[in-house]
Scaffold this motif. Structure first.
Motif, short mmCIF file in Angstrom:
data_model
loop_
_atom_site.label_atom_id
_atom_site.label_comp_id
_atom_site.label_asym_id
_atom_site.label_seq_id
_atom_site.Cartn_x
_atom_site.Cartn_y
_atom_site.Cartn_z
N GLY A 116 47.23 48.08 40.01
CA GLY A 116 46.92 48.43 41.38
C GLY A 116 47.52 47.41 42.34
O GLY A 116 48.13 46.43 41.96
N ILE A 117 47.30 47.69 43.59
CA ILE A 117 47.79 46.83 44.67
C ILE A 117 46.59 46.23 45.37
O ILE A 117 45.69 46.96 45.78
N PHE A 118 46.56 44.91 45.48
CA PHE A 118 45.42 44.23 46.07
C PHE A 118 45.85 43.17 47.07
O PHE A 118 46.91 42.58 46.93
N ALA A 119 45.02 42.96 48.08
CA ALA A 119 45.24 41.91 49.06
C ALA A 119 43.92 41.19 49.28
O ALA A 119 42.85 41.80 49.23
N GLN A 120 43.99 39.88 49.49
CA GLN A 120 42.80 39.07 49.75
C GLN A 120 43.05 38.15 50.93
O GLN A 120 44.17 37.67 51.11
N LEU A 121 42.01 37.92 51.70
CA LEU A 121 42.04 36.86 52.70
C LEU A 121 41.19 35.74 52.13
O LEU A 121 40.02 35.94 51.82
N ILE A 122 41.81 34.57 51.98
CA ILE A 122 41.15 33.44 51.33
C ILE A 122 41.03 32.29 52.29
O ILE A 122 41.99 31.94 52.98
N ASP A 123 39.86 31.67 52.34
CA ASP A 123 39.66 30.43 53.07
C ASP A 123 40.09 29.31 52.14
O ASP A 123 39.40 28.98 51.18
N ASP A 124 41.28 28.76 52.38
CA ASP A 124 41.83 27.73 51.50
C ASP A 124 40.96 26.48 51.43
O ASP A 124 40.86 25.85 50.38
N ILE A 125 40.35 26.12 52.54
CA ILE A 125 39.53 24.91 52.56
C ILE A 125 38.29 25.07 51.70
O ILE A 125 37.96 24.22 50.89
N ALA A 126 37.60 26.20 51.88
CA ALA A 126 36.38 26.45 51.10
C ALA A 126 36.70 26.99 49.71
O ALA A 126 35.85 26.96 48.82
N GLY A 127 37.93 27.49 49.53
CA GLY A 127 38.30 28.05 48.23
C GLY A 127 37.59 29.34 47.91
O GLY A 127 37.28 29.62 46.76
N LYS A 128 37.30 30.15 48.95
CA LYS A 128 36.56 31.39 48.74
C LYS A 128 37.29 32.58 49.34
O LYS A 128 37.95 32.46 50.36
N THR A 129 37.15 33.72 48.69
CA THR A 129 37.69 34.95 49.22
C THR A 129 36.80 35.44 50.36
O THR A 129 35.59 35.53 50.20
N ILE A 130 37.41 35.72 51.51
CA ILE A 130 36.67 36.20 52.67
C ILE A 130 36.61 37.72 52.65
O ILE A 130 35.55 38.32 52.83
N LEU A 131 37.76 38.35 52.45
CA LEU A 131 37.89 39.80 52.43
C LEU A 131 38.87 40.21 51.35
O LEU A 131 39.77 39.45 51.00
N ALA A 132 38.72 41.42 50.87
CA ALA A 132 39.67 41.96 49.91
C ALA A 132 39.82 43.45 50.13
O ALA A 132 38.91 44.11 50.64
N ALA A 133 40.97 43.98 49.76
CA ALA A 133 41.22 45.41 49.81
C ALA A 133 42.17 45.74 48.68
O ALA A 133 42.99 44.91 48.28
N GLY A 134 42.04 46.95 48.16
CA GLY A 134 42.93 47.33 47.07
C GLY A 134 43.16 48.82 47.00
O GLY A 134 42.46 49.62 47.65
N SER A 135 44.12 49.19 46.20
CA SER A 135 44.47 50.60 46.05
C SER A 135 43.40 51.38 45.31
O SER A 135 43.48 52.60 45.20
N ASP A 136 42.37 50.69 44.80
CA ASP A 136 41.26 51.39 44.17
C ASP A 136 40.24 51.88 45.19
O ASP A 136 39.28 52.56 44.82
N ASP A 137 40.45 51.58 46.49
CA ASP A 137 39.59 52.09 47.55
C ASP A 137 39.64 53.63 47.53
O ASP A 137 40.69 54.21 47.32
#
Length: 82
Positions: free
Chosen positions: A1-22
């Motif tokens: 699948g195709i996935f995208a993530q918004l990551i807070d590099d400082i905290a090392g956490k994923t903020i948002l994600a979206a993928g072709s499985d939506d």
């Protein structure tokens, strides 16, 4: 699948994600390039709703063409700036 993530590099956490499985993307039966654009639009819409307007775009070493380019174009169309 195709996935995208918004990551807070400082905290090392994923903020948002979206993928072709939506559901909306999966139901469209689109080709991979069109799916990537839809994922970009979805992550852009989620980011805008969360008050995020600009991000750094990390291609993870992939060339800027095909699905990568399509995803970026979709995110830009949704208002996200790189």
């Amino acid at each position: 699948g195709i996935f995208a993530q918004l990551i807070d590099d400082i905290a090392g956490k994923t903020i948002l994600a979206a993928g072709s499985d939506d559901k909306s993307i999966k139901a469209s039966k689109a080709n991979k390039v069109d799916q990537a654009k839809a994922v970009g639009k979805l992550i852009g819409e989620k980011a805008t709703a969360a008050g995020i307007s600009a991000v750094a775009f990390d291609r993870n070493g992939y060339l800027y063409h095909g699905r990568i380019k399509s995803l970026a174009e979709g995110a830009r169309e949704a208002g996200l700036k790189f």
